[in-house]
Design a protein around this motif. Structure first.
Motif, mmCIF file in Angstrom:
data_model
loop_
_atom_site.group_PDB
_atom_site.id
_atom_site.type_symbol
_atom_site.label_atom_id
_atom_site.label_comp_id
_atom_site.label_asym_id
_atom_site.label_seq_id
_atom_site.Cartn_x
_atom_site.Cartn_y
_atom_site.Cartn_z
ATOM 1 N N PRO A 13 0.739 -1.337 -0.060
ATOM 2 C CA PRO A 13 0.061 0.102 0.242
ATOM 3 C C PRO A 13 0.967 0.728 -0.138
ATOM 4 C CG PRO A 13 -0.974 -1.324 1.777
ATOM 5 C CD PRO A 13 0.468 -2.111 1.516
ATOM 6 N N GLY A 14 0.663 2.293 -1.108
ATOM 7 C CA GLY A 14 1.283 3.437 -1.189
ATOM 8 C C GLY A 14 2.501 3.320 -1.841
ATOM 9 N N HIS A 15 2.890 2.377 -3.114
ATOM 10 C CA HIS A 15 3.900 2.365 -3.092
ATOM 11 C C HIS A 15 3.698 2.203 -4.951
ATOM 12 C CE1 HIS A 15 6.928 2.445 -0.360
ATOM 13 N NE2 HIS A 15 6.072 1.915 0.459
ATOM 14 N N PRO A 45 -7.042 -0.389 -10.753
ATOM 15 C CA PRO A 45 -7.582 1.458 -9.977
ATOM 16 C C PRO A 45 -7.008 0.380 -8.666
ATOM 17 C CG PRO A 45 -9.020 -0.869 -11.685
ATOM 18 C CD PRO A 45 -7.966 -1.455 -11.510
ATOM 19 N N GLY A 46 -6.977 -0.095 -7.857
ATOM 20 C CA GLY A 46 -7.241 -0.269 -6.696
ATOM 21 C C GLY A 46 -5.425 0.171 -6.184
ATOM 22 N N GLY A 47 -4.923 0.010 -6.954
ATOM 23 C CA GLY A 47 -3.347 0.133 -6.914
ATOM 24 C C GLY A 47 -2.682 -0.910 -6.410
ATOM 25 N N ASP A 48 -3.365 -2.073 -6.290
ATOM 26 C CA ASP A 48 -2.626 -3.398 -5.746
ATOM 27 C C ASP A 48 -2.185 -4.223 -6.840
ATOM 28 O OD1 ASP A 48 -4.795 -4.575 -6.986
ATOM 29 O OD2 ASP A 48 -5.459 -5.855 -5.974
ATOM 30 N N LYS A 85 4.507 -9.398 -2.762
ATOM 31 C CA LYS A 85 5.212 -10.894 -3.298
ATOM 32 C C LYS A 85 5.994 -10.325 -4.600
ATOM 33 C CE LYS A 85 0.930 -11.467 -5.841
ATOM 34 N NZ LYS A 85 -0.199 -12.626 -5.906
ATOM 35 N N PRO A 86 6.602 -11.445 -4.207
ATOM 36 C CA PRO A 86 7.792 -11.420 -5.515
ATOM 37 C C PRO A 86 6.532 -10.758 -6.487
ATOM 38 C CG PRO A 86 8.302 -12.465 -4.001
ATOM 39 C CD PRO A 86 6.570 -12.283 -3.773
#
Length: 95
Positions: A13-15, A45-48, A85-86
Motif C-alpha cells: 500500500p502506498g507504493h 484501479p485499487g493500486g494492488d 509478493k515477488p
C-alpha cells in the motif's frame, strides 16, 4: 518473430506510483537499444498491481534490452518491503 514480456508487480500500500516509476525506468532503459516495438505500463484501479508489457524484435534486441535494464539496475533481484509478493514475469514468442 517478435518476443514479448509481461511482468506483474504487487506493490505494498502506498507504493504503486513508485513501482510504476521503476517500470518507466525499465522501459526507458530498453529504449536505449534498437528493437523495442512497444511497451506499456498498466495499473490496477485499487493500486494492488502494476503490470508492464512489451514487444521486441528480433531476438537479439530482446537480449540487448534486457542487458540495458540490468546495467541500469532498474530490476533488482529479490523481494522488498515495498512489495506484498515477488514480481512475476514471463517472456513470450509471437505465433
Amino acid at each position: 518473430m517478435s518476443f514479448g514480456f509481461v511482468a506483474f508487480h504487487y506493490p505494498a500500500p502506498g507504493h504503486a506510483e513508485e513501482l510504476a516509476g521503476r517500470c518507466r525506468q525499465v522501459i526507458d532503459a530498453a529504449r536505449t537499444r534498437p528493437g523495442l516495438l512497444r511497451a506499456e505500463i498498466w495499473g490496477a484501479p485499487g493500486g494492488d498491481a502494476v503490470v508492464i508489457t512489451g514487444a521486441l524484435e528480433p531476438e537479439d534486441a530482446c537480449r540487448a534490452s534486457a542487458d540495458a535494464v540490468r546495467e541500469l539496475g532498474a530490476v533488482p533481484d529479490g523481494f522488498s518491503d515495498r512489495q506484498v509478493k515477488p514480481r512475476q514475469a514471463q517472456r513470450f514468442l509471437s505465433r
